[in-house]
Design an enzyme around this catalytic site. Structure first.
Site, PDB file in Angstrom:
ATOM      1  N   GLU A 118      51.242  40.001  49.564  1.00 57.33           N
ATOM      2  CA  GLU A 118      50.283  41.004  49.084  1.00 57.33           C
ATOM      3  C   GLU A 118      49.461  41.605  50.218  1.00 57.33           C
ATOM      4  O   GLU A 118      48.612  42.462  49.971  1.00 57.33           O
ATOM      5  CB  GLU A 118      49.324  40.371  48.089  1.00 57.33           C
ATOM      6  CG  GLU A 118      49.990  40.009  46.796  1.00 57.33           C
ATOM      7  CD  GLU A 118      49.027  39.341  45.851  1.00 57.33           C
ATOM      8  OE1 GLU A 118      47.892  39.046  46.259  1.00 57.33           O
ATOM      9  OE2 GLU A 118      49.428  39.111  44.713  1.00 57.33           O
ATOM     10  N   HIS A 141      41.697  38.464  44.980  1.00 55.73           N
ATOM     11  CA  HIS A 141      42.548  38.519  43.787  1.00 55.73           C
ATOM     12  C   HIS A 141      42.579  37.117  43.191  1.00 55.73           C
ATOM     13  O   HIS A 141      42.811  36.144  43.907  1.00 55.73           O
ATOM     14  CB  HIS A 141      43.960  38.975  44.161  1.00 55.73           C
ATOM     15  CG  HIS A 141      44.942  38.710  43.060  1.00 55.73           C
ATOM     16  ND1 HIS A 141      44.774  39.221  41.795  1.00 55.73           N
ATOM     17  CD2 HIS A 141      46.066  37.969  43.006  1.00 55.73           C
ATOM     18  CE1 HIS A 141      45.756  38.803  41.027  1.00 55.73           C
ATOM     19  NE2 HIS A 141      46.564  38.037  41.732  1.00 55.73           N
ATOM     20  N   HIS A 143      42.935  34.774  39.032  1.00 56.60           N
ATOM     21  CA  HIS A 143      43.442  34.788  37.658  1.00 56.60           C
ATOM     22  C   HIS A 143      42.404  34.194  36.694  1.00 56.60           C
ATOM     23  O   HIS A 143      42.606  33.087  36.170  1.00 56.60           O
ATOM     24  CB  HIS A 143      44.740  33.955  37.581  1.00 56.60           C
ATOM     25  CG  HIS A 143      45.845  34.406  38.484  1.00 56.60           C
ATOM     26  ND1 HIS A 143      46.922  33.610  38.837  1.00 56.60           N
ATOM     27  CD2 HIS A 143      46.060  35.599  39.113  1.00 56.60           C
ATOM     28  CE1 HIS A 143      47.743  34.281  39.639  1.00 56.60           C
ATOM     29  NE2 HIS A 143      47.240  35.480  39.828  1.00 56.60           N
ATOM     30  N   HIS A 214      47.571  39.766  34.137  1.00 57.02           N
ATOM     31  CA  HIS A 214      47.770  39.129  35.436  1.00 57.02           C
ATOM     32  C   HIS A 214      46.474  38.578  36.027  1.00 57.02           C
ATOM     33  O   HIS A 214      46.323  37.364  36.125  1.00 57.02           O
ATOM     34  CB  HIS A 214      48.450  40.132  36.388  1.00 57.02           C
ATOM     35  CG  HIS A 214      48.698  39.575  37.758  1.00 57.02           C
ATOM     36  ND1 HIS A 214      49.472  40.218  38.692  1.00 57.02           N
ATOM     37  CD2 HIS A 214      48.272  38.446  38.364  1.00 57.02           C
ATOM     38  CE1 HIS A 214      49.520  39.499  39.795  1.00 57.02           C
ATOM     39  NE2 HIS A 214      48.788  38.420  39.615  1.00 57.02           N
TER      40      HIS A 214
END
Ligand code: 2HA
Ligand code: ZN
Length: 269
Positions: A118, A141, A143, A214
């Site tokens: 990423e 990022h 979850h 996601h």
């Protein structure tokens, strides 16, 4: 800033990364190698750092990012776990510098740990932030369970529907996440399309962007502030769910209460 002060400041930034990585694991937001952290540390690069030899060959980024010429980043390593990064950020991530072609990088410290797939998306966001003159230097990022669950409903994927609901659960949410939650429809993880949609959402004026089914992508001045915005939003989602579990739909703060809050705290929207 003297060299020693810069080193102390850089160490403090890396320590913050480790602290946040630990929170992500404790919250259950970072199963296996889930999530990513990238921090622009260019302001703390000194002559001694610039003189360090590369410990990897030059690697293509896959994009040309003109604002990143000579920039330095801390990046989580590919396949590495947040819970390991919490213990040892420099063994589970690395410091890279962007080369003068703005299209490749080399690893400089501490170990040749390759950044995640990423990396191009995160670097594209950092390039965008610099182009905008933004003071934001960290991207996260992760979850978060309840926020991801919300995105499984069309109702909450409507523009600003989740933002309004989350803000109305507890006053702190709007005060500490004043731009709300941007929504990006499902796209393949790590895809160019997802990176471009994320940048469009940040450009629309969101600091926290939801990737349907996601996770979230958040930007802020440092990694702790990026984490705090996600934490505040997820807490609001938990309050909504707690009320639902008690058998009712929560009332939420009224429009008048929201407006009063915005006026008193000079919130942007
Ligand atoms: O970096 O979470 O979406 C690991 C992921 C991919
Ligand atoms: Zn993910």
């Amino acid at each position: 800033m003297s060299i020693l002060d810069k080193r102390a400041a850089l160490k403090a930034e890396i320590d913050k990364v480790a602290e946040v990585a630990g929170y992500l694991w404790q919250k259950g937001w970072a199963e296996r190698n889930g999530g990513n952290i990238t921090v622009n540390i260019t302001q703390w690069a000194d002559d001694a750092m610039r003189a360090l030899p590369a410990i990897s060959a030059a690697q293509p980024i896959g994009k040309t990012l003109p604002r990143l010429k000579g920039c330095w980043f801390y990046c989580k390593g590919t396949g590495r776990r947040m819970r390991d990064l919490a213990r040892d950020p420099m063994a589970n991530g690395s410091i890279i510098r962007i080369l003068d072609d703005c299209a490749s990088y080399e690893i400089v410290a501490d170990a040749p740990v390759a950044p995640t797939s990423e990396l191009p998306s995160h670097l594209a966001v950092h390039d965008y932030l610099l182009a905008k003159g933004s003071p934001y230097r960290a991207s996260l990022h992760t979850h978060p369970i309840e926020l991801v669950a919300l995105t499984h409903s069309r109702q909450w994927m409507e523009k600003d529907a989740a933002t309004r609901m989350l803000w109305s659960m507890i006053p702190e949410t709007k005060a500490f996440c004043p731009r709300g939650l941007g929504m990006v429809p499902y796209m393949l993880p790590s895809s160019v399309e997802l990176a471009e949609a994320t940048i469009r959402a940040i450009d629309e004026d969101y600091d926290v962007v939801m990737w349907e089914k996601h996770g979230v992508f958040a930007v802020d001045t440092d990694i702790m502030d990026a984490f705090d915005q996600v934490d505040v939003l997820n807490k609001a989602a938990q309050i909504y769910i707690a009320a639902k579990n008690m058998g009712f739909t929560p009332e939420g703060m009224s429009d008048a209460q929201m407006k009063e809050l915005s006026d008193v705290f000079h919130l942007p929207k």
